[in-house]
Scaffold this active site. Structure first.
Site, PDB file in Angstrom:
ATOM      1  N   ASP A  36       1.369  -0.901  -0.412  1.00  0.00           N
ATOM      2  CA  ASP A  36      -0.318  -0.068  -0.197  1.00  0.00           C
ATOM      3  C   ASP A  36       0.931   1.238   0.534  1.00  0.00           C
ATOM      4  O   ASP A  36       1.834   1.052  -0.047  1.00  0.00           O
ATOM      5  CB  ASP A  36      -0.406   0.164   1.099  1.00  0.00           C
ATOM      6  N   LYS A  58      -3.974   2.933  -2.960  1.00  0.00           N
ATOM      7  CA  LYS A  58      -4.773   4.289  -3.768  1.00  0.00           C
ATOM      8  C   LYS A  58      -3.655   5.345  -3.878  1.00  0.00           C
ATOM      9  O   LYS A  58      -2.475   5.691  -2.786  1.00  0.00           O
ATOM     10  CB  LYS A  58      -6.165   3.968  -2.462  1.00  0.00           C
ATOM     11  N   MET A 173      -9.528   9.133  10.345  1.00  0.00           N
ATOM     12  CA  MET A 173     -10.853   9.841   9.364  1.00  0.00           C
ATOM     13  C   MET A 173     -10.047  11.066   8.708  1.00  0.00           C
ATOM     14  O   MET A 173      -8.419  11.818   9.581  1.00  0.00           O
ATOM     15  CB  MET A 173     -11.952   9.930  10.492  1.00  0.00           C
TER      16      MET A 173
END
Ligand code: SAH
Length: 498
Positions: A36, A58, A173
């Protein structure tokens, strides 16, 4: 064919030192590594040269590799008999979709193992001086994530329950959702005055921390333009940072220090600098290439002169190759330039007889004056390229001098990544004249804003000859002295920035 296996491995929150021993072992033995974006810099350095390395994460603004595609790839590689490492930031089972991948592997009857990692929700606060639990302040901690889409943070979260939760909330978050999330929590009854902190790039050299309360933390984070990755801590423990903060208080925090020694010797210096909080850029500009050596009639030397730790190491390697040891020199006196050279000699069981105060050949010549050398055999073991000051002076005094070149020092061209890192350096360290020459010859440039640190006068002269300004010169001409001088300079500049 060997049976394939998949390891779901946590790589920790970003500080390479927080990777587990097991993760490093597995990376070193993997046939394929699927990784990742949020893995520590250099995490894949230990991979085998033929390993199949694939990015499956991503990238901002680009579509992620679909999760089922990753699952399929893991299964296919394992079925082809490969040893596969699936490397993820933090811990694989904490918001890392490791659970889904393990399910897919179980469904496919593929063997797998889980290797936990240090999760960002514990590590980033810890590096910010915030213990997520504390006997007086929090007996429970909740790890919370939400949808990255700020319009839908409610999808999975029970705000009332989180508002009532009797302990620390750690939010994994996006900072973009922070205004909405903190507002929801306050509206649901969480104390608006409760302490809060946002930790950006926790455990990494660029770590930043913003503190406040539940009511103002979102605005403060925005004002500070906090970017992902960041975790938010909400709870009384966040206020402990005032006392416990340590990361930013380290002497070289925020400094980017280039180490230009040959890689084989750089690690000691690099470790010292990292311990002091510096981000170290290893721009090894030189490499030591041992030469084949001939050492005839060793036992007849009356004096052995060594001018670098490398020379000591290679001399004893050569002895070892001849199935000899320190006893071969039983009758000889030993002279060493520099405390590092002396220490290396002691490591090989020899206490040097002469170590001049200053670490230069002139000082050794001076210190050797009382030692009778006329008509005696003297060995000067050193780099192939070195000044002839010492052998010439001994020769003039009637010694029979053998100069034995033990190694060549060769330039190592720097790669793009190293050049970019070098451009960010706030300090560039030079531990010998050759490091100056070779850094420049291997394409390296000392950035305008960087301060140049030299280990001693000879190195400084070499730097000036090449147009560099030496800002700091070590008083003691060894690695400790260099680190000391650099640290003192950084401290002085912090008090009174130039
Ligand atoms: N499995 C990971 C978390 C993946 S979710 C772990 O256990 O740490 C990604 C989120 O983790 C980011 O949005 C951010 O909230 C958090 N995160 C990851 N690395 C971080 C870091 N170095 N500093 C702060 N937050 C981090």
């Amino acid at each position: 064919m060997a049976e394939g296996i998949v390891f779901l491995v946590g790589a920790g929150p970003g500080d390479p030192g927080l990777m587990t021993r097991r993760s490093l072992d597995l990376i070193a033995s993997a046939d394929a590594i699927l990784y990742d974006r949020l893995i520590p810099p250099g995490a894949l350095d230990g991979a085998r040269s033929g390993a199949d390395l694939r990015f499956v994460g991503k990238r901002p603004g680009q579509p992620a590799v679909a999760q089922d595609e990753t699952n399929r790839l893991l299964v296919d590689l394992a079925r082809a008999g490969k040893r596969v490492v699936r490397l993820k930031g933090g811990d694989p089972f904490v918001f890392g979709r490791g659970g889904e991948e393990a399910e897919a592997l179980a469904d496919a009857d593929v063997r797998f193992e889980i290797v936990p990692g240090v999760t960002a929700g514990v590590a980033a606060p810890a590096y910010a001086g915030i213990p997520v639990t504390h006997r007086d302040a929090a007996s429970a901690v909740a790890f919370v994530t939400g949808h990255e889409d700020p319009d839908k943070p409610e999808s999975a979260l029970d705000w009332e329950a989180l508002a009532r939760f009797p302990g620390t909330l750690v939010l994994y978050m996006g900072v973009r959702s922070l205004p909405l999330v903190t507002e929801r929590l306050a509206a649901a009854g969480r104390d608006r005055a409760e302490a809060a902190a946002v930790v950006e790039r926790g455990t990494q050299p660029g770590q930043r921390v913003v503190t406040g309360t539940l009511s103002d933390i979102a605005a403060s984070a925005e004002a500070a333009t906090v970017r992902p990755p960041a975790v938010t801590v909400i709870g009384a423990v966040a206020a402990l940072r005032d006392t416990i903060a340590w990361f930013e208080r380290r002497p070289l925090q925020g400094e980017v220090v280039a180490v230009t020694r040959a890689r084989a010797q750089a690690s000691g210096l690099a470790d010292r600098l990292r311990d002091l909080g510096a981000e170290v850029v290893e721009t090894p500009a030189i490499r030591i290439e041992p030469r084949p050596v001939d050492l005839p009639r060793l036992e007849t030397y009356a004096l052995v002169c060594l001018t670098s730790p490398n020379a000591v190491r290679l001399l004893f390697d050569a002895l070892d190759g001849l199935e000899l040891d320190a006893r071969a020199f039983a009758g000889a006196a030993f002279a060493a330039i520099g405390p590092g050279t002396a220490a290396e000699l002691r490591r090989h069981g020899i206490r040097p007889d002469v170590v001049p105060e200053r670490s230069v050949a002139e000082a050794l010549v001076e210190a050797l004056k009382p030692v009778p050398v006329k008509g005696k055999r003297v060995l000067v073991a050193r780099a192939s390229e070195a000044r002839d000051m010492l052998p010439d002076a001994l020769g003039e005094r009637g010694a029979d001098v053998d100069v034995v070149p033990l190694y060549d020092t060769v330039a190592e061209p720097l790669g793009d990544e190293q050049l970019e890192a070098l451009a960010r350096a706030t300090y560039v360290t030079f531990s010998s004249s050759s490091t100056v020459r070779f850094l420049l010859e291997s394409g390296g440039r000392v950035p305008q804003t960087a301060r140049v640190v030299s280990i001693g006068p000879i190195t400084s002269a070499a730097a000036r000859e090449r147009g560099l300004t030496v800002d700091v010169e070590a008083e003691r001409h060894d690695i400790d002295g260099l680190v000391e001088a650099l640290t003192a300079d950084a401290a002085a500049r912090r008090v009174a920035p130039a």
